[in-house]
Write a protein that holds these residues in place. Structure first.
Motif, PDB file in Angstrom:
ATOM      1  N   GLY A 261       0.820  -1.201   0.000  1.00 38.85           N
ATOM      2  CA  GLY A 261       0.000   0.000   0.000  1.00 38.85           C
ATOM      3  C   GLY A 261       0.854   1.251   0.000  1.00 38.85           C
ATOM      4  O   GLY A 261       2.090   1.195   0.033  1.00 38.85           O
ATOM      5  N   PRO A 262       0.209   2.424  -0.010  1.00 41.33           N
ATOM      6  CA  PRO A 262       0.944   3.694  -0.017  1.00 41.33           C
ATOM      7  C   PRO A 262       1.465   4.040   1.371  1.00 41.33           C
ATOM      8  O   PRO A 262       1.036   3.475   2.378  1.00 41.33           O
ATOM      9  CB  PRO A 262      -0.114   4.694  -0.481  1.00 41.33           C
ATOM     10  N   THR A 263       2.352   4.996   1.434  1.00 41.01           N
ATOM     11  CA  THR A 263       2.941   5.415   2.700  1.00 41.01           C
ATOM     12  C   THR A 263       1.951   6.215   3.540  1.00 41.01           C
ATOM     13  O   THR A 263       1.391   7.223   3.080  1.00 41.01           O
ATOM     14  CB  THR A 263       4.201   6.255   2.454  1.00 41.01           C
ATOM     15  N   ILE A 264       1.732   5.753   4.759  1.00 44.73           N
ATOM     16  CA  ILE A 264       0.872   6.432   5.738  1.00 44.73           C
ATOM     17  C   ILE A 264       1.665   6.536   7.028  1.00 44.73           C
ATOM     18  O   ILE A 264       2.236   5.546   7.497  1.00 44.73           O
ATOM     19  CB  ILE A 264      -0.431   5.650   5.981  1.00 44.73           C
ATOM     20  N   THR A 265       1.735   7.720   7.600  1.00 46.41           N
ATOM     21  CA  THR A 265       2.416   7.904   8.877  1.00 46.41           C
ATOM     22  C   THR A 265       1.405   8.317   9.942  1.00 46.41           C
ATOM     23  O   THR A 265       0.367   8.887   9.634  1.00 46.41           O
ATOM     24  CB  THR A 265       3.518   8.973   8.781  1.00 46.41           C
TER      25      THR A 265
END
Length: 482
Positions: A449-453
């Motif tokens: 998945g995409p980068t989530i912080t």
């Protein structure tokens, strides 16, 4: 932003679902929205009693002989907000604010975990120009509170050979295994008595300013647990001054490290200043202990009305003792996978009802023996202190299937498309793949998945260029899988 071209529809769908409340356990409105989305596009759709949604789309021309692929994500979100926010998650939309390359909300969690993955699947279904095999999109519910949706999936609801779980939060990372877990519920009898004469001042002690975070993905950062810090503070206070406790609350979610806890006390007036000085001393001590991981930790003392009723001594002693003695944070690390937490514990929530004080303990491990051992320790500690505890049904670990055809194809394609070398990891958090394996024992699975912080905190952000990159890769992967 200008860099988002191919994933523009993904972000539009994400904006749309952000208008619909989707707290865990309250996803029906969004589930109905997704059903209508499918019907509007003449796609086969079903909705089960847990509000899971399955949408099926036939293969595009020339791809009829390819194996069916399941795209899977969960539609619920963790609902956390700053202490200053008056956001109502049951009715208010989630703000979508673009700040440079990042998307975030306004003082609340964003819900990119896992809304962005769901919206990628929706964008795939919405685009009739794409080449792909037969698709089954599985949108599950209540992942964040126990994976109840995935638990309800029955054999035959989806049947694909490959499953792409879109719930990973680091671009370039592929997850192939995850921890299992369970909860331990400790119940301390709530015995009350009238405030004793002489205890004629009220104080509220608040531990706050902690970063908290995801109790699986960020447990390795060894951040402070506000419930345990407050218990340590009260234990130290009780060694020097008499007090009676009338309230103790802390934490909100089983999968969030608690970042705020509050206790209300009755004390003697002549001790108030000394107690404030002692707490200031311990605030400095705790700030030194957690300087690296929680630089904004604060312990405040405020005057309040003298409580008329307080906890009996047995109740107070059991509560403080359990929180003080229980393990919290990393218990053990993997001996075979570098930098992987194997087993951990989170003293997640303390709350009271009319009859009991309850402590919700979240235990995780990628080892069945490790999970059983730490769970038993938590149960045994309660028994030793003379209070009841029970283990709730947990969720299984997702075991690594080394050398799977799906992993090989996914990594080979990624290396061709990206200048960044992909990593293959296990994760110390629960993914639905472990549970879905029960209904899909022969299905090969991988997660990306995409980068989530900042997931599960009001600081949650999603990196928009990674949304574009992952969506482009996902479309190409669907063309290539065989």
């Amino acid at each position: 932003m200008n860099a988002i071209v191919q994933a523009e529809k993904v972000l539009q769908f994400f904006h749309d679902i952000s208008q619909i409340p989707r707290e865990s356990g309250h996803e029906k409105e969004l589930s109905d929205y997704i059903v209508q989305f499918a019907k509007d596009r003449n796609l086969e759709v079903s909705q089960d009693e847990a509000w899971n949604v399955v949408i099926k789309k036939p293969a595009s021309a020339g791809y009829e002989d390819r194996p069916t692929v399941i795209l899977q994500g969960h539609i619920d979100m963790v609902c956390e907000k700053t202490h200053e926010s008056n956001h109502d998650f049951r009715k208010d939309p989630i703000a979508n604010i673009i700040d440079g390359e990042w998307l975030h909300a306004d003082g609340t969690t964003l819900g990119a975990d896992n809304g962005m993955g769901v919206c990628m699947a929706m964008a795939i279904l919405d685009d009739d120009t794409l080449a792909h095999p037969a698709l089954e999109v599985l949108c599950t519910t209540s992942e964040e509170t126990g994976m109840n949706g995935a638990s309800a999936i029955k054999p035959g609801q989806v049947t694909g050979k490959y499953l792409l779980n879109l719930d990973t939060e680091v671009e370039h990372e592929f997850i192939v295994s995850c921890a299992g877990g369970c909860h331990v519920i400790v119940n301390i009898p709530l015995l009350r008595e009238n405030t004793l004469p002489g205890f004629n001042a009220g104080l509220t002690i608040t531990v706050s300013g902690l970063l908290g975070g995801h109790s699986g993905l960020e447990i390795n950062k060894q951040r402070g647990n506000s419930n345990q810090i407050l218990a340590r503070m009260l234990y130290a206070l009780g060694k020097q001054y008499s007090f009676t406790l009338s309230n103790f609350t802390g934490g909100t979610k089983h999968n969030a490290i608690p970042n705020k806890s509050v206790a209300t006390l009755a004390v003697r007036t002549e001790d108030v200043e000394a107690i404030k000085n002692l707490i200031a001393h311990y605030e400095s001590t705790f700030q030194h202990e957690f300087a690296a991981q929680d630089p904004c930790l604060t312990i405040t003392v405020d005057g309040t009305d003298v409580p008329d009723v307080v906890y009996a001594d047995d109740t107070t002693e059991a509560l403080i003792s359990y929180l003080y003695l229980a393990e919290d944070g990393v218990h053990s690390v993997s001996k075979s996978i570098e930098n992987l937490v194997e087993t951990s514990n989170n003293l997640a929530v303390v709350k009271e009802d009319s009859h009991a004080l309850s402590i919700l303990v979240s235990v995780r491990s990628s080892s069945k023996n490790g999970l059983d051992y730490l769970t038993t320790k938590m149960l045994l500690l309660a028994d030793t202190l003379g209070v009841s505890a029970r283990k709730t049904d947990g969720y299984p670990a997702w075991e690594y299937e080394q050398g799977s055809a799906l992993e090989e194809q996914a990594l080979t394609l990624y290396k061709k498309m990206s200048p960044v070398e992909p990593t293959v990891n296990a994760v110390h958090a629960g993914l639905e793949c472990g549970l879905l394996k029960g209904a899909l024992p022969d299905t090969q699975m991988i997660s990306f998945g995409p980068t989530i912080t900042g997931a599960h905190t009001p600081q949650e952000k999603c990196h928009l260029p990674s949304v574009e990159n992952v969506y482009i890769y996902l479309k190409e992967l669907l063309k290539e899988l065989h």
